[in-house]
Design a protein around this motif. Structure first.
Motif, short mmCIF file in Angstrom:
data_model
loop_
_atom_site.label_atom_id
_atom_site.label_comp_id
_atom_site.label_asym_id
_atom_site.label_seq_id
_atom_site.Cartn_x
_atom_site.Cartn_y
_atom_site.Cartn_z
N HIS A 151 4.24 -1.42 -12.67
CA HIS A 151 4.93 -1.80 -13.89
C HIS A 151 6.03 -0.80 -14.23
O HIS A 151 5.90 0.40 -13.98
CB HIS A 151 3.94 -1.89 -15.06
CG HIS A 151 2.92 -2.97 -14.89
ND1 HIS A 151 1.82 -3.08 -15.69
CD2 HIS A 151 2.84 -4.00 -14.00
CE1 HIS A 151 1.10 -4.12 -15.32
NE2 HIS A 151 1.69 -4.69 -14.30
N SER A 152 7.08 -1.31 -14.85
CA SER A 152 8.16 -0.43 -15.31
C SER A 152 7.69 0.38 -16.51
O SER A 152 6.65 0.09 -17.12
CB SER A 152 9.37 -1.27 -15.70
OG SER A 152 9.08 -2.01 -16.88
N GLY A 153 8.50 1.38 -16.88
CA GLY A 153 8.17 2.18 -18.05
C GLY A 153 8.08 1.34 -19.30
O GLY A 153 7.18 1.53 -20.13
N VAL A 154 9.00 0.40 -19.48
CA VAL A 154 8.97 -0.48 -20.65
C VAL A 154 7.68 -1.28 -20.69
O VAL A 154 7.03 -1.41 -21.73
CB VAL A 154 10.20 -1.42 -20.65
CG1 VAL A 154 10.09 -2.45 -21.76
CG2 VAL A 154 11.49 -0.62 -20.80
N LYS A 198 12.91 7.01 -25.48
CA LYS A 198 14.00 6.09 -25.15
C LYS A 198 13.52 4.65 -25.13
O LYS A 198 14.21 3.74 -25.63
CB LYS A 198 14.59 6.46 -23.78
CG LYS A 198 15.72 5.55 -23.33
CD LYS A 198 16.23 5.95 -21.96
CE LYS A 198 17.31 4.99 -21.47
NZ LYS A 198 17.78 5.35 -20.10
N VAL A 199 12.34 4.41 -24.58
CA VAL A 199 11.79 3.06 -24.55
C VAL A 199 11.51 2.56 -25.97
O VAL A 199 11.81 1.41 -26.30
CB VAL A 199 10.50 3.02 -23.70
CG1 VAL A 199 9.81 1.66 -23.84
CG2 VAL A 199 10.82 3.28 -22.23
N LEU A 200 10.96 3.43 -26.81
CA LEU A 200 10.71 3.02 -28.19
C LEU A 200 12.01 2.65 -28.90
O LEU A 200 12.07 1.66 -29.65
CB LEU A 200 9.99 4.15 -28.96
CG LEU A 200 8.55 4.46 -28.54
CD1 LEU A 200 8.00 5.60 -29.39
CD2 LEU A 200 7.66 3.24 -28.63
N ARG A 201 13.07 3.43 -28.65
CA ARG A 201 14.36 3.11 -29.26
C ARG A 201 14.89 1.77 -28.77
O ARG A 201 15.46 0.98 -29.53
CB ARG A 201 15.37 4.23 -28.97
CG ARG A 201 15.13 5.50 -29.78
CD ARG A 201 16.35 6.41 -29.73
NE ARG A 201 16.67 6.81 -28.37
CZ ARG A 201 16.17 7.88 -27.77
NH1 ARG A 201 15.29 8.66 -28.42
NH2 ARG A 201 16.51 8.20 -26.53
N GLU A 202 14.71 1.51 -27.47
CA GLU A 202 15.14 0.22 -26.91
C GLU A 202 14.42 -0.93 -27.58
O GLU A 202 15.04 -1.94 -27.95
CB GLU A 202 14.89 0.19 -25.40
CG GLU A 202 15.24 -1.15 -24.75
CD GLU A 202 14.92 -1.18 -23.25
OE1 GLU A 202 14.71 -2.28 -22.73
OE2 GLU A 202 14.88 -0.10 -22.64
#
Length: 230
Positions: A151-154, A198-202
């Protein structure tokens, strides 16, 4: 907490591992157990220490982690109230191969190997319950390895945020309170704290979540479960 007033046999009876045991058995286990309080940041055990007991987090949060040769910390598991750890090593009679630390002020129940072995020898069903518990732990760790590899980080972050939500027919929105720091969650998900943020911001930019310190509001659970579109 006044530990002298803690009803240890009753607490043991509420744990899945011990809930079918009779009062005399619970009393024997209680006599082979110990309650200990750990302040936030205190070591519970370190790599190489002898392991002759397993542990249950009564209150607080315990971090199980390893240290790489380069000195980097990797969180293996976060153990909250009612969950146990170190059973397998106790049975193998091997030293601890990881470290454990209290992430918050923590009350820990430690059950000695001698007390457990005494009950196993007298109750085959107790042995089966212990094996079932170890199997669930192994299954969870295998799922973690698959998630980190495939799975990707997201996707990992979304999976973590939705881990306690019902799979079908759940709420349109929900709220998640991170039990520990974002850095600890990032390590648990095998990513850097910077990438986790960064993922949370996305996800915030997409209108899927709102972040307020450790509280994360899931604004649209169905959209979040499908993001990113594949």
């Amino acid at each position: 907490m006044d530990l002298s007033r803690f009803d240890l046999p009753r607490y043991l009876s509420m744990l899945p591992l011990f809930q079918e045991m009779r009062a005399p058995e619970l009393q024997r286990l209680a006599e082979g157990s110990q309650l200990r309080e750990f302040a936030r940041g205190s070591d519970i055990f370190r790599f190489g220490d002898p392991c002759d007991e397993f542990h249950v987090t009564v209150t607080g949060q315990v971090k199980l982690f390893a240290i790489s040769p380069a000195g980097q910390e990797k969180i293996i598991e976060l153990v909250g109230p009612g969950n146990s750890f170190a059973e397998a090593l106790m049975f193998m009679q091997r030293p601890y191969i990881i470290n454990a630390q209290a992430l918050t002020d923590t009350l820990l129940l430690s059950v000695t190997r001698a007390a457990v072995m005494h009950e196993i020898q007298g109750d085959a069903q107790f042995c089966m319950r212990m094996l079932a518990g170890l199997s669930r732990r192994l299954h969870g760790l295998v799922n973690d390895v698959q998630a980190y590899s495939l799975h990707s980080g997201v996707e990992r972050v979304i999976g973590y945020l939705m881990r306690d939500l019902p799979e079908e027919g759940g709420e349109a929105a929900a709220s998640v309170l991170l039990p520990v720091s974002k850095a600890s969650i990032a390590s648990r998900l095998s990513m850097t704290p910077e990438y986790f943020s960064k993922v949370l911001r996305e996800l915030e930019d997409q209108g899927l979540i709102e972040v307020d310190k450790r509280e994360i509001r899931l604004l649209d659970v169905q959209r979040l479960s499908r993001y990113p579109l594949r």
